[in-house]
Design an enzyme around this catalytic site. Structure first.
Site, PDB file in Angstrom:
ATOM      1  N   HIS A  65       0.828  -1.207   0.000  1.00  0.00           N
ATOM      2  CA  HIS A  65       0.000   0.000   0.000  1.00  0.00           C
ATOM      3  C   HIS A  65       0.872   1.271   0.000  1.00  0.00           C
ATOM      4  O   HIS A  65       0.727   2.143  -0.863  1.00  0.00           O
ATOM      5  CB  HIS A  65      -0.911  -0.043   1.242  1.00  0.00           C
ATOM      6  CG  HIS A  65      -1.818   1.135   1.392  1.00  0.00           C
ATOM      7  ND1 HIS A  65      -3.147   1.106   1.050  1.00  0.00           N
ATOM      8  CD2 HIS A  65      -1.587   2.391   1.859  1.00  0.00           C
ATOM      9  CE1 HIS A  65      -3.698   2.297   1.292  1.00  0.00           C
ATOM     10  NE2 HIS A  65      -2.768   3.090   1.784  1.00  0.00           N
ATOM     11  N   GLU A  66       1.798   1.339   0.941  1.00  0.00           N
ATOM     12  CA  GLU A  66       2.635   2.548   1.041  1.00  0.00           C
ATOM     13  C   GLU A  66       3.546   2.682  -0.178  1.00  0.00           C
ATOM     14  O   GLU A  66       3.870   3.792  -0.598  1.00  0.00           O
ATOM     15  CB  GLU A  66       3.447   2.539   2.343  1.00  0.00           C
ATOM     16  CG  GLU A  66       2.624   2.468   3.632  1.00  0.00           C
ATOM     17  CD  GLU A  66       1.550   3.554   3.748  1.00  0.00           C
ATOM     18  OE1 GLU A  66       1.702   4.617   3.107  1.00  0.00           O
ATOM     19  OE2 GLU A  66       0.556   3.327   4.466  1.00  0.00           O
ATOM     20  N   HIS A  92       1.773   4.742  -2.733  1.00  0.00           N
ATOM     21  CA  HIS A  92       1.894   6.190  -2.484  1.00  0.00           C
ATOM     22  C   HIS A  92       3.278   6.697  -2.898  1.00  0.00           C
ATOM     23  O   HIS A  92       3.409   7.729  -3.556  1.00  0.00           O
ATOM     24  CB  HIS A  92       1.696   6.490  -0.987  1.00  0.00           C
ATOM     25  CG  HIS A  92       0.277   6.404  -0.507  1.00  0.00           C
ATOM     26  ND1 HIS A  92      -0.731   7.163  -1.054  1.00  0.00           N
ATOM     27  CD2 HIS A  92      -0.298   5.666   0.482  1.00  0.00           C
ATOM     28  CE1 HIS A  92      -1.876   6.901  -0.418  1.00  0.00           C
ATOM     29  NE2 HIS A  92      -1.646   5.985   0.519  1.00  0.00           N
TER      30      HIS A  92
END
Lengths: 488, 488
Positions: free
Chosen positions: A250-251, A254
């Site tokens: 997920h990170e 980003h």
């Protein structure tokens, strides 16, 4: 134009420094330094704001003579940010910060006592100040518009609301019909050494190198792009689940977004992701569309076996992939599965909208929360900590932020449909551990633009239409059907 | 007064943030982020300077009405800093920065080619600009005074020079008569795991805790006080020596100074160590007076044995303590022993003074360097890399900085004599692993004052006299006699 660029570059440097301080606070700071560290960060954030809303910046924006398209976009976006920032009196900004700090304390107290009533007055004050903020923009169609605009520049409440309503109406029956999947294998002991090894193998394959990335531990995982060449991910390791794997993916989403913004946009207001929802579309796309896909698990499974021989030694990749896609309504948003997650968000969006409109009184909020949890997820809320007190957002005065989580999923679904057309063998590529085609596609279609296009314009350009939950719902439905088939 | 304190607090926050960026650059930054990280730091440093030399600060300093002694000292010290900073045209500051960057590049090139001539023109330019800086202070007794004053506020070249001359004249015969000590045991393999364990044991005993301190690795060890509650040490581990131990004790001395400044001085210009020499007095006192003392080794030796059983298993603490005090003239300053180190510094001070005065031409510098190395250390310099090109300082335009290293030793000697009077059992306390009495003494007599007293006034207050190398020379002589006796 040159003086303007210098000024905006300085603001950019201050903002990135504030981000570094935020990262440092979570990762490096010694506990005894917390108060003074907070002073450093407050000073840098205040200067970033002051140097941007300065009269001279306004003059320069008025007189600017762009020499190319990037200059023109810089002036347009900076002017929009500037005019919005100047409309809010600094007294109100300061009062919102003070009230937010007090409300955060009240929220923590209320959680200790498991009693919403302890938090209610502070929440009412936060709401009052947000309505005052909204009133600084009398031309707004809806009082929620200026709040949403802070996270989704240009997006109206009406458009967001329509998309989220359709998402809700699609999710409720999908969840009711979802197959029951045994995912108990994911809730056993996973030694941290194995988790670290697996996370590193996966991040390496996704595209993380030690020239531009680092991974540290933090209580709440986040990504910080200190500069384009310095992307910092954080995660946390629990002994009894694989959250570290999915939070890292997920990170990474980003971080990759920030890394792949056109370098020519660095040190301008264009050198970031387009909006919160667009950012979330990237993190969710990597976490869910990639990290829970069959191809990913065909590739990843031998590495997972090597990391956890006692867990996965006698399993198949199909069993694990099915387990990581299990759907089961639950009370807490942050541990919700991919499919039910959207309903947690819609519930919050609807309630905060009603609070801002004045259609819902603060005192009636817990009852409204519990009622909708029953209606959408079919669950009874036993107490406030498992319901209305679970999230920190409202205590900090974040109204307009929750919907971006679900809008990000909707955008991810629209992108994923386009990607399926452009890269028909993508799942096969994942099975070979090759994630470069997806990285390149995202850079080309989404990342490189930074903030040059507003969210809705970027969507129009990439998928040729407005916000539409249909592709996302179709993607989820396909997944649930595949899970059901695998079981038979 | 309140507005002044707010302004000065902001400058303090910017300076500490710049320090955090410097730390981050060495410890955390990804290589690909170097250029943009440099921009962040340059912006923060520029703002710290601009916000301090602002006209408004001058007005506030002129009108300030101190309400207590700390206010009065704040105004006095800030006014001195302000007037000095305003005397230097910003064009000259910018030109010094540019020339310094170019000279650093030329210096690296010259080192690659082992040829001083490649560096000479850039060095000449750095000197020319420092003479221009000096000319901004026409009232100075000596052109070197304004340069030295940047590191040692208030100290004159004449006073520093007189002390260093006496130091030199004492060291030369001392070194000629020093006993030959076999320290080969220190130049064997020391596994890094053992080094880490020993360093942590030692730092814990000295006073490092994980509430306010951290230790990381960096190419060149340094200490950074991000805030009073957040002290960050760095070190490096080589396989074939114990440098990590002594560098940690050294950096601890710097860190402890910053940590023990009176908290009431935080966020003012008083909240730092008094000067470079005072800072160095603290690091050297811990590294040498403590870290090479008999008491320290009586306590430390069992821990060193546990860390390196194969090295120290059949040794005694006396053997190790004697070895860490070996004296042997060598060419490179940074690896010089405690006693010969001072001569390396005096040599540099004398040469840079002659360069600034114009008494020595840049082209004649290598010959002068080599001649003095022979005169003071009895060694031939084989090439420029082992001589005049070894230090980075002059390439960065640091003139006036070198003497502070030796002045720090002189001050440490004066303090140590006072400490011996006040704490007669200090070596016994070290032998018990108890370093608290020394920490408390230093806090009380030195650290808490921060910058409230100028360096010479602080010395007068603590030891009752001016700079005097006699106690330091006496301390060294006593040590050499003890080493000689241990050998018989």
């Amino acid at each position: 134009m040159d003086e303007l660029l210098r000024r905006l570059g300085e603001v950019y440097d201050l903002e990135r420094t504030a981000m570094l301080l935020a990262w440092d606070q979570e990762v490096c700071m010694s506990p005894a330094g917390a108060t003074e560290h907070g002073e450093l960060r407050a000073t840098i954030e205040r200067l970033a704001h002051e140097r941007f809303v300065d009269d001279r910046v306004g003059e320069l924006l008025g007189d600017a003579r762009p020499r190319d398209d990037i200059h023109a976009d810089t002036v347009r976006v900076a002017l929009r940010d500037f005019e919005k920032a100047r409309r809010v009196p600094s007294d109100l900004v300061a009062e919102m910060a003070r009230a937010g700090a007090a409300a955060r304390t009240a929220w923590m107290k209320a959680r200790e006592l498991n009693d919403f009533a302890v938090f209610a007055p502070a929440l009412a004050r936060n709401l009052e100040l947000r309505r005052a903020l909204s009133a600084c923009f009398p031309e707004a169609e809806h009082p929620y518009d200026p709040l949403l605009d802070d996270y989704e520049p240009g997006l109206r409440t009406a458009s967001a609301g329509a998309a989220l309503e359709r998402l809700r109406d699609g999710l409720v029956p999908l969840i009711a019909a979802a197959p029951e999947i045994d995912d108990s294998l994911l809730h056993r002991t996973y030694p941290q050494a194995g988790q670290r090894a697996l996370v590193h193998t996966v991040l390496d394959a996704l595209g993380v190198d030690d020239q531009a990335w680092r991974l540290d531990e933090a209580e709440h995982p986040f990504a910080a792009a200190v500069t384009v060449g310095d992307i910092r991910l954080t995660t946390r390791y629990h002994d009894d689940d694989l959250e570290s794997l999915f939070s890292c993916i997920h990170e990474f989403g980003h971080g990759l977004y920030e890394q792949q913004v056109d370098p020519a946009l660095a040190r301008t207001p264009l050198g970031n992701g387009a909006s919160s929802a667009w950012h979330e579309s990237q993190s969710r796309l990597w976490e869910n569309m990639v990290g829970r896909s069959p191809g990913f698990w065909r590739w990843c499974f031998p590495h997972a076996q090597a990391a956890f021989p006692e867990r996965f030694g006698d399993r198949t990749w199909q069993e694990v992939q099915r387990a990581v896609n299990a759907v089961r309504p639950s009370l807490i948003r942050v541990s919700a599965d991919e499919v039910t997650y959207g309903l947690h968000i819609v519930l919050r969006f609807e309630l905060e909208l009603a609070l801002i409109e004045g259609a819902l009184a603060v005192d009636d909020l817990p009852a409204a929360w519990n009622e909708r949890t029953q209606a959408y997820l079919g669950l009874d809320v036993p107490d406030d900590c498992h319901g209305v007190l679970q999230d920190v957002h409202w205590s900090e005065g974040l109204f307009g932020y929750f919907p971006t989580y679900a809008l990000g999923n909707i955008i991810a679904g629209q992108l994923w449909a386009r990607i399926a057309d452009d890269l028909p063998d993508i799942d096969e590529r994942f099975a070979e551990g090759d994630f470069a085609p997806l990285r390149v596609w995202l850079a080309q279609h989404v990342h490189r633009h930074g903030r040059r296009l507003m969210g809705e314009d970027l969507l129009e350009r990439v998928v040729g239409g407005p916000l539409d939950p249909t592709p996302y719902l179709g993607y989820l439905e396909g997944k649930l059907q595949a899970s059901a088939q695998l079981m038979t």
